[in-house]
Design a protein around this motif. Structure first.
Motif, PDB file in Angstrom:
ATOM      1  N   TYR A   1      35.038  21.662  28.458  1.00 35.54           N
ATOM      2  CA  TYR A   1      34.868  20.555  27.515  1.00 35.54           C
ATOM      3  C   TYR A   1      34.106  20.990  26.259  1.00 35.54           C
ATOM      4  N   SER A   2      33.575  22.200  26.265  1.00 34.19           N
ATOM      5  CA  SER A   2      33.125  22.831  25.021  1.00 34.19           C
ATOM      6  C   SER A   2      34.310  23.672  24.560  1.00 34.19           C
ATOM      7  N   LEU A   3      35.191  23.067  23.821  1.00 33.29           N
ATOM      8  CA  LEU A   3      36.511  23.635  23.596  1.00 33.29           C
ATOM      9  C   LEU A   3      36.492  25.015  22.948  1.00 33.29           C
ATOM     10  N   ALA A   4      35.464  25.311  22.180  1.00 32.68           N
ATOM     11  CA  ALA A   4      35.491  26.539  21.390  1.00 32.68           C
ATOM     12  C   ALA A   4      34.946  27.754  22.119  1.00 32.68           C
ATOM     13  N   ASP A   5      34.199  27.568  23.208  1.00 30.24           N
ATOM     14  CA  ASP A   5      33.492  28.756  23.714  1.00 30.24           C
ATOM     15  C   ASP A   5      33.291  28.826  25.222  1.00 30.24           C
ATOM     16  N   SER A   6      34.112  28.161  26.026  1.00 32.47           N
ATOM     17  CA  SER A   6      33.960  28.291  27.471  1.00 32.47           C
ATOM     18  C   SER A   6      35.303  28.173  28.173  1.00 32.47           C
ATOM     19  N   THR A   7      35.431  28.914  29.280  1.00 33.28           N
ATOM     20  CA  THR A   7      36.636  28.840  30.100  1.00 33.28           C
ATOM     21  C   THR A   7      36.327  28.282  31.488  1.00 33.28           C
ATOM     22  N   ILE A   8      35.130  27.766  31.700  1.00 35.16           N
ATOM     23  CA  ILE A   8      34.720  27.291  33.017  1.00 35.16           C
ATOM     24  C   ILE A   8      35.301  25.915  33.300  1.00 35.16           C
ATOM     25  N   ARG A   9      36.073  25.806  34.359  1.00 36.80           N
ATOM     26  CA  ARG A   9      36.622  24.522  34.800  1.00 36.80           C
ATOM     27  C   ARG A   9      35.678  23.889  35.812  1.00 36.80           C
ATOM     28  N   ILE A  10      35.592  22.574  35.790  1.00 38.94           N
ATOM     29  CA  ILE A  10      34.604  21.865  36.595  1.00 38.94           C
ATOM     30  C   ILE A  10      34.752  22.159  38.089  1.00 38.94           C
ATOM     31  N   ASP A  11      35.947  22.022  38.616  1.00 40.06           N
ATOM     32  CA  ASP A  11      36.149  22.237  40.054  1.00 40.06           C
ATOM     33  C   ASP A  11      35.800  23.660  40.462  1.00 40.06           C
ATOM     34  N   GLU A  12      36.172  24.628  39.634  1.00 38.66           N
ATOM     35  CA  GLU A  12      35.881  26.025  39.944  1.00 38.66           C
ATOM     36  C   GLU A  12      34.380  26.289  39.862  1.00 38.66           C
ATOM     37  N   LEU A  13      33.716  25.636  38.921  1.00 39.72           N
ATOM     38  CA  LEU A  13      32.261  25.776  38.794  1.00 39.72           C
ATOM     39  C   LEU A  13      31.563  25.315  40.073  1.00 39.72           C
ATOM     40  N   VAL A  14      31.947  24.162  40.555  1.00 40.40           N
ATOM     41  CA  VAL A  14      31.308  23.620  41.751  1.00 40.40           C
ATOM     42  C   VAL A  14      31.569  24.521  42.959  1.00 40.40           C
ATOM     43  N   LYS A  15      32.791  24.998  43.115  1.00 36.54           N
ATOM     44  CA  LYS A  15      33.101  25.904  44.219  1.00 36.54           C
ATOM     45  C   LYS A  15      32.280  27.189  44.131  1.00 36.54           C
ATOM     46  N   ARG A  16      32.098  27.683  42.923  1.00 39.12           N
ATOM     47  CA  ARG A  16      31.314  28.907  42.737  1.00 39.12           C
ATOM     48  C   ARG A  16      29.855  28.686  43.095  1.00 39.12           C
ATOM     49  N   CYS A  17      29.306  27.549  42.728  1.00 38.85           N
ATOM     50  CA  CYS A  17      27.913  27.244  43.074  1.00 38.85           C
ATOM     51  C   CYS A  17      27.736  27.135  44.588  1.00 38.85           C
ATOM     52  N   VAL A  18      28.721  26.550  45.252  1.00 38.14           N
ATOM     53  CA  VAL A  18      28.673  26.466  46.718  1.00 38.14           C
ATOM     54  C   VAL A  18      28.703  27.871  47.314  1.00 38.14           C
ATOM     55  N   ALA A  19      29.597  28.720  46.814  1.00 36.77           N
ATOM     56  CA  ALA A  19      29.721  30.083  47.330  1.00 36.77           C
ATOM     57  C   ALA A  19      28.443  30.886  47.106  1.00 36.77           C
ATOM     58  N   LEU A  20      27.750  30.613  46.005  1.00 33.66           N
ATOM     59  CA  LEU A  20      26.517  31.331  45.686  1.00 33.66           C
ATOM     60  C   LEU A  20      25.283  30.685  46.311  1.00 33.66           C
ATOM     61  N   ASP A  21      25.483  29.583  47.027  1.00 36.27           N
ATOM     62  CA  ASP A  21      24.389  28.863  47.679  1.00 36.27           C
ATOM     63  C   ASP A  21      23.324  28.436  46.674  1.00 36.27           C
ATOM     64  N   GLN A  22      23.787  27.951  45.529  1.00 36.84           N
ATOM     65  CA  GLN A  22      22.862  27.441  44.522  1.00 36.84           C
ATOM     66  C   GLN A  22      22.792  25.921  44.659  1.00 36.84           C
ATOM     67  N   PRO A  23      21.604  25.362  44.743  1.00 39.28           N
ATOM     68  CA  PRO A  23      21.457  23.937  45.084  1.00 39.28           C
ATOM     69  C   PRO A  23      21.774  22.968  43.965  1.00 39.28           C
ATOM     70  N   ALA A  24      21.761  23.441  42.731  1.00 39.99           N
ATOM     71  CA  ALA A  24      21.950  22.548  41.583  1.00 39.99           C
ATOM     72  C   ALA A  24      22.540  23.336  40.431  1.00 39.99           C
ATOM     73  N   VAL A  25      23.130  22.619  39.493  1.00 42.59           N
ATOM     74  CA  VAL A  25      23.636  23.249  38.279  1.00 42.59           C
ATOM     75  C   VAL A  25      23.659  22.200  37.175  1.00 42.59           C
ATOM     76  N   ALA A  26      23.366  22.635  35.966  1.00 38.94           N
ATOM     77  CA  ALA A  26      23.392  21.727  34.811  1.00 38.94           C
ATOM     78  C   ALA A  26      24.627  22.002  33.973  1.00 38.94           C
ATOM     79  N   LEU A  27      25.188  20.948  33.423  1.00 40.14           N
ATOM     80  CA  LEU A  27      26.300  21.059  32.485  1.00 40.14           C
ATOM     81  C   LEU A  27      25.785  20.641  31.115  1.00 40.14           C
ATOM     82  N   THR A  28      25.850  21.565  30.144  1.00 42.97           N
ATOM     83  CA  THR A  28      25.257  21.308  28.828  1.00 42.97           C
ATOM     84  C   THR A  28      26.261  21.625  27.728  1.00 42.97           C
ATOM     85  N   ASP A  29      27.378  20.916  27.733  1.00 44.69           N
ATOM     86  CA  ASP A  29      28.409  21.159  26.733  1.00 44.69           C
ATOM     87  C   ASP A  29      27.903  20.848  25.329  1.00 44.69           C
ATOM     88  N   THR A  30      28.575  21.425  24.346  1.00 42.20           N
ATOM     89  CA  THR A  30      28.148  21.287  22.961  1.00 42.20           C
ATOM     90  C   THR A  30      28.397  19.880  22.424  1.00 42.20           C
TER      91      THR A  30
END
Length: 331
Positions: free
Chosen positions: A14-43
């Motif tokens: 949703y920061s169209l100019a500078d990110s390729t991270i998709r929401i669903d993939e982000l959440v799956k990655r955080c689960v895989a990395l066992d990270q308890p929280a993540v912030a989304l700070t789009d431009t």
């Protein structure tokens, strides 16, 4: 026990100019990395807030809402601050600020907040000042006194809600700002947090990210003159990778997780939130709706004849039926 960490500065698709991270993939990655929280700070936007919140909550990851915003400090190019929502009040504050910025803060190439808007309206928000803040720009130019004055100004506004963001992704200005930030942290009592300012999910995603940046800026990858503000290190690193990156500043890792625990936005989804509508003291909202609807029907029939084969009683009956349905729905 392995170190734990939360990424608090990250852009999505949703920061169209500078990110390729998709929401669903982000959440799956955080689960895989066992990270308890993540912030989304789009431009300059909260467009992904609902999708992100639902996906993270469903996967057991704490969603932290925020945005990277431009601050019109009087320079031609706006500096940046990352704002995180502490609670629902902070979410509403950030929503107001973003709306005002898009309505009143247009510049030649983007939008930005005027500093006084943020000073007047910052309840429920945390602020992260990093290499792209005005303090970072000033420190990069060795103007430390001005950088400290800027920090003092915003510390007066945010108090203990202001944090200094340390990044080690190999970008210009990072080393100068990090050295300044560590000194300012000790001198002014400001906490530092570690961040990787993520723009893609893993180390293999850099080339695709660069292609997206080129598309957004109208350039080609092999243009020798194109700006290269990003590095291959700006991916969603594991907690262990971040801990190793900041072995000399473990507090920055701990503070990132501690700040994540202080951010607690609860969104009520699937419920209607209609504004309170004042009605005369001798009416309820339902009786007032019926009264005004009948008055509107009278006014309409004064200007237009009844439909062929219909009587006024037919109109009244249909109006009553429609009103019953609307009231039963809670409107």
């Amino acid at each position: 026990m392995a170190a734990r960490f939360a990424h608090l500065h990250l852009h999505s698709e949703y920061s169209l100019a500078d990110s390729t991270i998709r929401i669903d993939e982000l959440v799956k990655r955080c689960v895989a990395l066992d990270q308890p929280a993540v912030a989304l700070t789009d431009t300059n936007n909260l467009f992904a807030a609902v999708k992100f919140y639902k996906a993270a909550e469903g996967a057991g990851i704490k969603p932290i809402l925020g945005a990277d915003i431009g601050i019109a400090d009087g320079n031609e190019a706006a500096s940046k601050l990352t704002l995180l929502c502490r609670d629902r009040e902070g979410y509403l504050t950030l929503s107001r600020l973003l709306s005002r910025m898009w309505m009143e803060g247009h510049r030649t190439d983007s939008v930005a907040l005027r500093p006084e808007w943020l000073r007047e309206d910052n309840a429920g928000l945390f602020a992260l000042a990093g290499v792209h803040s005005l303090a970072g720009q000033l420190a990069g130019g060795q103007r430390h006194e001005l950088a400290e004055a800027w920090l003092a100004d915003w510390q007066g506004t945010f108090g203990d809600r202001l944090h200094l963001e340390l990044t080690r992704s190999g970008r210009d200005g990072e080393q100068a700002f990090n050295a300044f930030a560590l000194h300012a942290s000790s001198k002014r009592g400001l906490p530092v947090i570690a961040s990787n300012d993520a723009r893609f999910l893993d180390a293999d995603g850099f080339e695709a990210h660069e292609a997206r940046v080129c598309i957004a800026s109208g350039r080609v990858l092999d243009d020798p003159k194109r700006p290269k503000p990003y590095t291959a290190e700006q991916y969603l690193k594991s907690s262990q990778q971040m801990a190793e990156l900041f072995t000399d500043a473990p507090d920055a890792i701990d503070n990132a997780l501690a700040l994540a625990t202080r951010c607690n936005v609860e969104m009520k989804l699937g419920e209607y939130a209609l504004p309170a509508f004042p009605v005369p003291s001798d009416h309820t909202i339902e009786s007032w709706l019926r009264s005004e609807s009948r008055r509107g029907l009278d006014a309409r029939l004064e200007k237009a004849p009844l439909a062929p084969g219909k009587t006024r009683a037919d109109y009244d009956a249909r109006l009553d039926t429609e009103l019953d349905v609307i009231i039963q729905m809670g409107f």
